[in-house]
Design a protein around this motif. Sequence first.
Motif, PDB file in Angstrom:
ATOM      1  N   TYR A 174     -55.496  -2.316  -3.515  1.00  0.00           N
ATOM      2  CA  TYR A 174     -54.954  -1.490  -2.138  1.00  0.00           C
ATOM      3  C   TYR A 174     -53.888  -1.920  -1.681  1.00  0.00           C
ATOM      4  CZ  TYR A 174     -59.961  -0.562  -2.622  1.00  0.00           C
ATOM      5  OH  TYR A 174     -61.112   0.076  -3.175  1.00  0.00           O
ATOM      6  N   GLU A 175     -53.464  -3.139  -1.629  1.00  0.00           N
ATOM      7  CA  GLU A 175     -52.152  -3.838  -1.132  1.00  0.00           C
ATOM      8  C   GLU A 175     -51.009  -3.129  -2.040  1.00  0.00           C
ATOM      9  OE1 GLU A 175     -49.841  -7.948  -1.193  1.00  0.00           O
ATOM     10  OE2 GLU A 175     -52.093  -8.197  -0.520  1.00  0.00           O
ATOM     11  N   GLN A 176     -51.163  -2.910  -3.225  1.00  0.00           N
ATOM     12  CA  GLN A 176     -50.041  -2.313  -4.095  1.00  0.00           C
ATOM     13  C   GLN A 176     -49.923  -0.773  -3.852  1.00  0.00           C
ATOM     14  OE1 GLN A 176     -52.490  -4.429  -5.169  1.00  0.00           O
ATOM     15  NE2 GLN A 176     -51.710  -5.528  -6.803  1.00  0.00           N
ATOM     16  N   ALA A 177     -51.170  -0.339  -3.469  1.00  0.00           N
ATOM     17  CA  ALA A 177     -51.115   1.275  -2.940  1.00  0.00           C
ATOM     18  C   ALA A 177     -50.319   1.459  -1.655  1.00  0.00           C
ATOM     19  CB  ALA A 177     -52.614   1.736  -2.969  1.00  0.00           C
ATOM     20  N   MET A 178     -50.624   0.730  -0.789  1.00  0.00           N
ATOM     21  CA  MET A 178     -50.186   0.664   0.564  1.00  0.00           C
ATOM     22  C   MET A 178     -48.522   0.339   0.516  1.00  0.00           C
ATOM     23  SD  MET A 178     -52.483   1.891   2.383  1.00  0.00           S
ATOM     24  CE  MET A 178     -53.523   2.671   1.157  1.00  0.00           C
ATOM     25  N   ALA A 179     -48.293  -0.484  -0.450  1.00  0.00           N
ATOM     26  CA  ALA A 179     -46.619  -0.681  -0.599  1.00  0.00           C
ATOM     27  C   ALA A 179     -45.855   0.600  -1.104  1.00  0.00           C
ATOM     28  CB  ALA A 179     -46.591  -1.873  -1.510  1.00  0.00           C
ATOM     29  N   GLN A 196     -44.198  10.127  -9.746  1.00  0.00           N
ATOM     30  CA  GLN A 196     -44.440   8.901 -10.151  1.00  0.00           C
ATOM     31  C   GLN A 196     -45.224   8.090  -9.189  1.00  0.00           C
ATOM     32  OE1 GLN A 196     -40.389   8.185 -11.548  1.00  0.00           O
ATOM     33  NE2 GLN A 196     -40.767   9.041 -13.634  1.00  0.00           N
ATOM     34  N   THR A 197     -44.505   7.985  -7.841  1.00  0.00           N
ATOM     35  CA  THR A 197     -45.086   7.158  -6.559  1.00  0.00           C
ATOM     36  C   THR A 197     -46.542   7.555  -6.754  1.00  0.00           C
ATOM     37  OG1 THR A 197     -42.957   7.073  -5.876  1.00  0.00           O
ATOM     38  CG2 THR A 197     -44.858   6.703  -4.416  1.00  0.00           C
ATOM     39  N   LEU A 198     -46.948   8.822  -6.498  1.00  0.00           N
ATOM     40  CA  LEU A 198     -48.266   9.469  -6.334  1.00  0.00           C
ATOM     41  C   LEU A 198     -49.209   8.767  -7.407  1.00  0.00           C
ATOM     42  CD1 LEU A 198     -50.393  10.674  -4.709  1.00  0.00           C
ATOM     43  CD2 LEU A 198     -49.611  12.945  -5.407  1.00  0.00           C
ATOM     44  N   ASP A 199     -48.636   9.114  -8.800  1.00  0.00           N
ATOM     45  CA  ASP A 199     -49.467   8.699  -9.724  1.00  0.00           C
ATOM     46  C   ASP A 199     -49.647   7.127  -9.679  1.00  0.00           C
ATOM     47  OD1 ASP A 199     -49.276  11.528 -10.810  1.00  0.00           O
ATOM     48  OD2 ASP A 199     -47.765  10.797 -12.333  1.00  0.00           O
ATOM     49  N   GLN A 200     -48.685   6.362  -9.300  1.00  0.00           N
ATOM     50  CA  GLN A 200     -48.975   4.818  -9.075  1.00  0.00           C
ATOM     51  C   GLN A 200     -49.979   4.601  -7.987  1.00  0.00           C
ATOM     52  OE1 GLN A 200     -45.126   3.455  -8.536  1.00  0.00           O
ATOM     53  NE2 GLN A 200     -44.404   3.472 -10.682  1.00  0.00           N
ATOM     54  N   PHE A 201     -49.878   5.156  -6.792  1.00  0.00           N
ATOM     55  CA  PHE A 201     -50.488   5.264  -5.746  1.00  0.00           C
ATOM     56  C   PHE A 201     -52.218   5.487  -6.116  1.00  0.00           C
ATOM     57  CE2 PHE A 201     -53.117   6.981  -2.043  1.00  0.00           C
ATOM     58  CZ  PHE A 201     -52.582   5.977  -1.302  1.00  0.00           C
ATOM     59  N   VAL A 202     -52.356   6.588  -6.509  1.00  0.00           N
ATOM     60  CA  VAL A 202     -53.855   6.779  -7.237  1.00  0.00           C
ATOM     61  C   VAL A 202     -54.321   5.843  -8.040  1.00  0.00           C
ATOM     62  CG1 VAL A 202     -55.137   8.441  -8.409  1.00  0.00           C
ATOM     63  CG2 VAL A 202     -53.691   9.471  -6.656  1.00  0.00           C
ATOM     64  N   ALA A 203     -53.499   5.383  -9.122  1.00  0.00           N
ATOM     65  CA  ALA A 203     -54.175   4.269 -10.110  1.00  0.00           C
ATOM     66  C   ALA A 203     -54.358   3.158  -9.492  1.00  0.00           C
ATOM     67  CB  ALA A 203     -52.993   4.200 -11.047  1.00  0.00           C
ATOM     68  N   HIS A 204     -53.572   2.648  -8.437  1.00  0.00           N
ATOM     69  CA  HIS A 204     -53.791   1.366  -7.676  1.00  0.00           C
ATOM     70  C   HIS A 204     -55.218   1.887  -6.788  1.00  0.00           C
ATOM     71  CE1 HIS A 204     -50.375  -0.757  -8.623  1.00  0.00           C
ATOM     72  NE2 HIS A 204     -49.456   0.062  -8.031  1.00  0.00           N
ATOM     73  N   VAL A 205     -55.495   2.782  -6.195  1.00  0.00           N
ATOM     74  CA  VAL A 205     -56.528   3.038  -5.416  1.00  0.00           C
ATOM     75  C   VAL A 205     -57.695   2.911  -6.191  1.00  0.00           C
ATOM     76  CG1 VAL A 205     -57.989   4.831  -4.036  1.00  0.00           C
ATOM     77  CG2 VAL A 205     -55.595   4.331  -3.580  1.00  0.00           C
ATOM     78  N   PHE A 206     -57.818   3.736  -7.379  1.00  0.00           N
ATOM     79  CA  PHE A 206     -58.914   3.630  -8.303  1.00  0.00           C
ATOM     80  C   PHE A 206     -59.318   2.410  -9.036  1.00  0.00           C
ATOM     81  CE2 PHE A 206     -58.875   8.236  -7.733  1.00  0.00           C
ATOM     82  CZ  PHE A 206     -60.246   8.345  -7.708  1.00  0.00           C
ATOM     83  N   THR A 207     -58.390   1.328  -8.990  1.00  0.00           N
ATOM     84  CA  THR A 207     -58.702   0.033  -9.438  1.00  0.00           C
ATOM     85  C   THR A 207     -58.607  -0.935  -8.306  1.00  0.00           C
ATOM     86  OG1 THR A 207     -55.836  -0.329  -9.727  1.00  0.00           O
ATOM     87  CG2 THR A 207     -57.455   0.457 -11.636  1.00  0.00           C
ATOM     88  N   GLY A 208     -58.718  -0.648  -7.091  1.00  0.00           N
ATOM     89  CA  GLY A 208     -59.047  -1.394  -6.057  1.00  0.00           C
ATOM     90  C   GLY A 208     -57.742  -2.121  -5.818  1.00  0.00           C
TER      91      GLY A 208
END
Length: 139
Positions: free
Chosen positions: A22-27, A8-20
């Motif tokens: 980045y702060e949420q992805a890095m969290a 689930q964390t990886l899914d969220q990370f990838v979704a954040h990256v593809f939507t720009g």
Amino acid sequence: MQTKSNTQTLDQFVAHVFTGEYEQAMALCNTDVKFVVFREETDSQVPIYGTHTGRAEGTEFFKNLAKLFEFGGFEMEDSIASDDYIVRFGELAHTVKRTGNVFNSLWTMIVRFDKAGKICLYRMHEDTAALEAAMHVVR
């Protein structure tokens, strides 16, 4: 075993990256996260190559990726998960903005998680010959 929550964390990370986002992805990453893209060494002709350590460098890497490519298809074919690792693989087709050429490649993503369930290693492998051809890199 955190396999489900890591997925689930990886899914969220990838979704954040593809939507720009980045702060949420890095969290979702630990502070010393290491992003290794194609190879560990940097390359002056392909600025995304190399090792990017920490959240700030990770953010900069993903911003540079968005400057280089118009994201197209990014399909995951399958995923393998263990306690601390997730390996995913699939196909992508992104357009190099500078050349207009499409970069088609198979890809593999290897992600390791720390004990707290944060991403601590993100290693990406793609067809570098196809990337360099799409970018018109001359060696």
